[in-house]
Design an enzyme around this catalytic site. Structure first.
Site, short mmCIF file in Angstrom:
data_model
loop_
_atom_site.label_atom_id
_atom_site.label_comp_id
_atom_site.label_asym_id
_atom_site.label_seq_id
_atom_site.Cartn_x
_atom_site.Cartn_y
_atom_site.Cartn_z
N LYS A 83 19.55 68.58 62.09
CA LYS A 83 19.98 69.85 62.69
C LYS A 83 20.00 70.91 61.60
O LYS A 83 20.56 70.69 60.53
CB LYS A 83 21.39 69.70 63.30
N LYS A 119 16.53 71.60 57.59
CA LYS A 119 16.39 73.05 57.40
C LYS A 119 14.91 73.39 57.33
O LYS A 119 14.09 72.55 56.95
CB LYS A 119 17.06 73.51 56.11
#
Length: 429
Positions: A83, A119
């Site tokens: 995430k 990321k």
């Protein structure tokens, strides 16, 4: 930092200039003594699970072909899918994206969400490109990283210079390639495409909630409290409005256009409107300009860095006179500055806790997408505030137990959860 003798650095990094990844490694080294028997797994935290570097070619509006460098890093997926946001910035580097992915691993575990950390980024200055060019860049980038993202693999979200429209383009591109609408592949989408109410304000609201908790712990009343904020975008602007509505005085704001100051407190709603119309805080009518050095040296109850990394560093940390620093940005305080601020009696609420509101509501959005049942905004805000308060209370208890900073306590909490999962799962094959 030039050496890390406890582990071997990846060959693609410059050991003499590790950048943000070096800051993260130092944070892990500080927490290792508190991990007990789990420390045998700590090397897991010092290596990203997967790093993808992609070429992003597009045709510009003038007919020429341009190539941009894109990244997607998945740091750890032991506790769930990756995430993390996607940023468009001309100074994005692999080291930065690696560090941001790692901090996402820590952040999701610190708040106890069922995610790992990831990321992404593209080296591009979006101010130099049209909307049509940005759409083509976004779609090509999504296609290039599509092999490793997905609602059960890795779920991107907005970050610096990206927004709900960017996520809509990413979702549509992924869905077209899959042959089916897949709303859960990204979060931070427009509400009309399965986005969550409350998502836009979530990070700033989380900063506000933990700021109030920290102020209470320090015996500071929010009513009348002086606050300085660096960064007046989504995070800083939302936090400013919420503190202002609670009776605090926002006495200074700094952004990429300059710094404005009013000792009696800025009219935040007017300032937000000014920023919307003029693109920055510079020229605000009810404030005076201020130098960056004077901004950091202001005497305040709360200081909220909500811009980019390494803004509080060894060179300016001793001038900081805030009682509490609430990190709205990712990595705004260097380890050297951490030590200086702590020695000077400043409480730091770390980024991995303070700005976790965004990923928390992203989690709510992901859950709602799977169930196709959507909650009201009051429900979202209530759940968010409850989770942020619980996380702050948990981290504060660990800090008191071990007599460490809240940053170290957050890392102890998060790394313990990650490595417990790693140990239980074991190694495959």
């Amino acid at each position: 930092m030039s050496e890390h003798p406890t582990h071997t650095l990846p060959s693609y990094l410059n050991s003499h200039e590790l950048g943000p990844w070096g800051v993260y490694l130092e944070q892990v080294e500080r927490v290792t003594p508190y991990l007990g028997k789990l420390s045998k797994w700590v090397e897991t935290l010092k290596r990203p699970k997967r790093s993808l570097i992609v070429d992003v070619p597009i045709e510009l509006d003038n007919g020429t072909i341009a190539h941009f460098e894109g990244y997607r890093v998945q740091h750890n997926t032991t506790r769930g899918p990756g995430k993390g946001g996607v940023r468009f910035h001309q100074d994005v580097t692999l080291s930065e994206v690696m560090a941001l992915a790692a901090w996402m691993s820590v952040k999701t575990a610190a708040v106890n969400l069922p995610f790992g950390g990831a990321k992404g980024g593209i080296r591009i200055d979006p101010r130099n490109h049209s909307r049509a060019e940005l759409e083509r860049i976004t779609r090509r980038y999504t296609s290039e990283i599509g092999v490793i993202i997905g609602p059960h693999k890795d779920i991107p979200a907005p970050d610096v210079n990206t927004n709900a429209q960017t996520m809509a383009w990413m979702m549509d591109t992924y869905s077209m390639n899959e042959g089916a609408t897949t709303t859960g592949v990204v979060t931070g989408k427009p509400v009309s495409l399965g986005g969550s109410l409350g998502r836009v304000e979530a990070t700033g609201r989380g900063v506000y909630v933990v700021g109030c908790e920290a102020a209470r712990d320090k015996g500071i009343s929010i009513q009348g409290a002086r606050i300085a904020i660096q960064g007046f975008g989504n995070v800083g602007g939302t936090a400013a409005r919420l503190f202002y509505e609670a009776g605090a005085k926002i006495i200074a704001v700094q952004d990429h256009t300059g710094c404005v100051h009013n000792a009696n407190g800025l009219e935040v709603l007017s300032l937000l409107k000014h920023v919307e119309e003029h693109g920055g805080v510079a020229g605000c009518s009810d404030a005076e300009p201020m130098s960056s050095d004077d901004f950091w040296a202001l005497e305040t109850e709360l200081l909220i860095p909500a811009a980019l990394e390494s803004q509080i560093h060894e060179g300016n940390a001793n001038s900081v006179r805030a009682k509490i620093v609430i990190e709205g940005a990712n990595g705004p305080t260097t380890p050297e500055a951490d030590d200086i601020l702590t020695a000077n009696g400043t409480l730091i609420v770390p980024d991995v806790l303070a700005n976790a509101g965004g990923v928390t509501v992203s989690y709510f959005e992901w859950v709602q997408d799977f169930s196709s049942y959507y909650w009201t905004e009051p429900e979202i805000n209530h759940r968010l505030e409850a989770m942020m308060r619980a996380a702050y209370t948990s981290v504060s208890a660990v800090a008191q137990e071990h007599k460490v900073t809240q940053r170290t306590a957050a890392f102890i909490t998060a790394c313990t959860r990650i490595l417990e999962s790693r140990e239980v799962r074991g190694l495959y094959p």
